[in-house]
Design a protein around this motif. Structure first.
Motif, mmCIF file in Angstrom:
data_model
loop_
_atom_site.group_PDB
_atom_site.id
_atom_site.type_symbol
_atom_site.label_atom_id
_atom_site.label_comp_id
_atom_site.label_asym_id
_atom_site.label_seq_id
_atom_site.Cartn_x
_atom_site.Cartn_y
_atom_site.Cartn_z
ATOM 1 N N LEU A 13 -3.088 0.121 -6.514
ATOM 2 C CA LEU A 13 -2.748 0.161 -5.315
ATOM 3 C C LEU A 13 -1.805 -1.348 -5.388
ATOM 4 N N ARG A 21 -3.652 -2.549 2.547
ATOM 5 C CA ARG A 21 -4.259 -2.335 0.816
ATOM 6 C C ARG A 21 -5.667 -1.956 1.253
ATOM 7 N N ARG A 25 -7.248 1.972 0.292
ATOM 8 C CA ARG A 25 -8.040 1.553 -0.477
ATOM 9 C C ARG A 25 -9.657 2.890 -0.275
ATOM 10 N N ILE A 36 -10.899 3.644 -8.118
ATOM 11 C CA ILE A 36 -9.298 2.491 -8.236
ATOM 12 C C ILE A 36 -9.713 1.214 -9.408
ATOM 13 N N GLU A 39 -5.480 -4.066 -7.805
ATOM 14 C CA GLU A 39 -4.496 -4.088 -6.128
ATOM 15 C C GLU A 39 -3.563 -5.287 -6.708
#
Length: 151
Positions: A13, A21, A25, A36, A39
């Motif tokens: 991300l 974000r 998420r 994930i 980030e």
């Protein structure tokens, strides 16, 4: 993480907004096939994270501040370590579509529609398909799918 014997879809991300974000998420965490892996809130962190985590899909805010200092071809060359980029933006006009295409994005999604469009877009990009071209697409400059705007 595996679901039904399938490897997870690794997603990075990238958005300078903590709120955005967090929202993405939470949305992606609901899908068991998606992992994930990282980030990033700056473009430099995106480039480092691509090398470190080797994601399958990058969800990238088109308008990250540091990115604005770079030419589109420089952005595209720094994003070459990811299979697919899904560009996200509040403005999905022709300018945004052109910018996303210049980065080699496979899809451009409106941030206001992510809850209905992001999971299906990642799913389409991650599934092998006999109809999917393996040739370089002239519009995106990448192998795979041409840039698409959801209707």
């Amino acid at each position: 993480m595996r679901t039904n014997g399938e490897m997870p879809i690794k997603v990075l991300l990238a958005d300078d907004s903590d709120i955005m974000r967090d929202a993405v998420r939470k949305l992606l965490a609901e899908e068991p096939r998606i992992q994930i892996v990282g980030e990033a809130s700056t473009f430099d962190a995106v480039v480092q994270s691509l090398q470190k985590f080797k994601p399958d899909v990058l969800v990238l805010d088109l308008h990250m501040p540091q990115r604005l200092e770079l030419q589109p071809q420089d952005v595209k060359s720094r994003l070459n370590n990811v299979k697919f980029t899904v560009a996200i933006s509040f403005a999905n006009d022709e300018e945004a579509k052109s910018l996303a295409a210049s980065y080699g994005a496979a899809a451009l999604l409106d941030k206001m529609s992510l809850y209905s469009q992001l999971l299906p877009a990642i799913g389409r990009l991650s599934k092998p398909s006999p109809n999917r071209s393996c040739k370089l697409d002239l519009q995106t400059g990448r192998e795979g799918l041409p840039l698409e705007l959801p209707e």
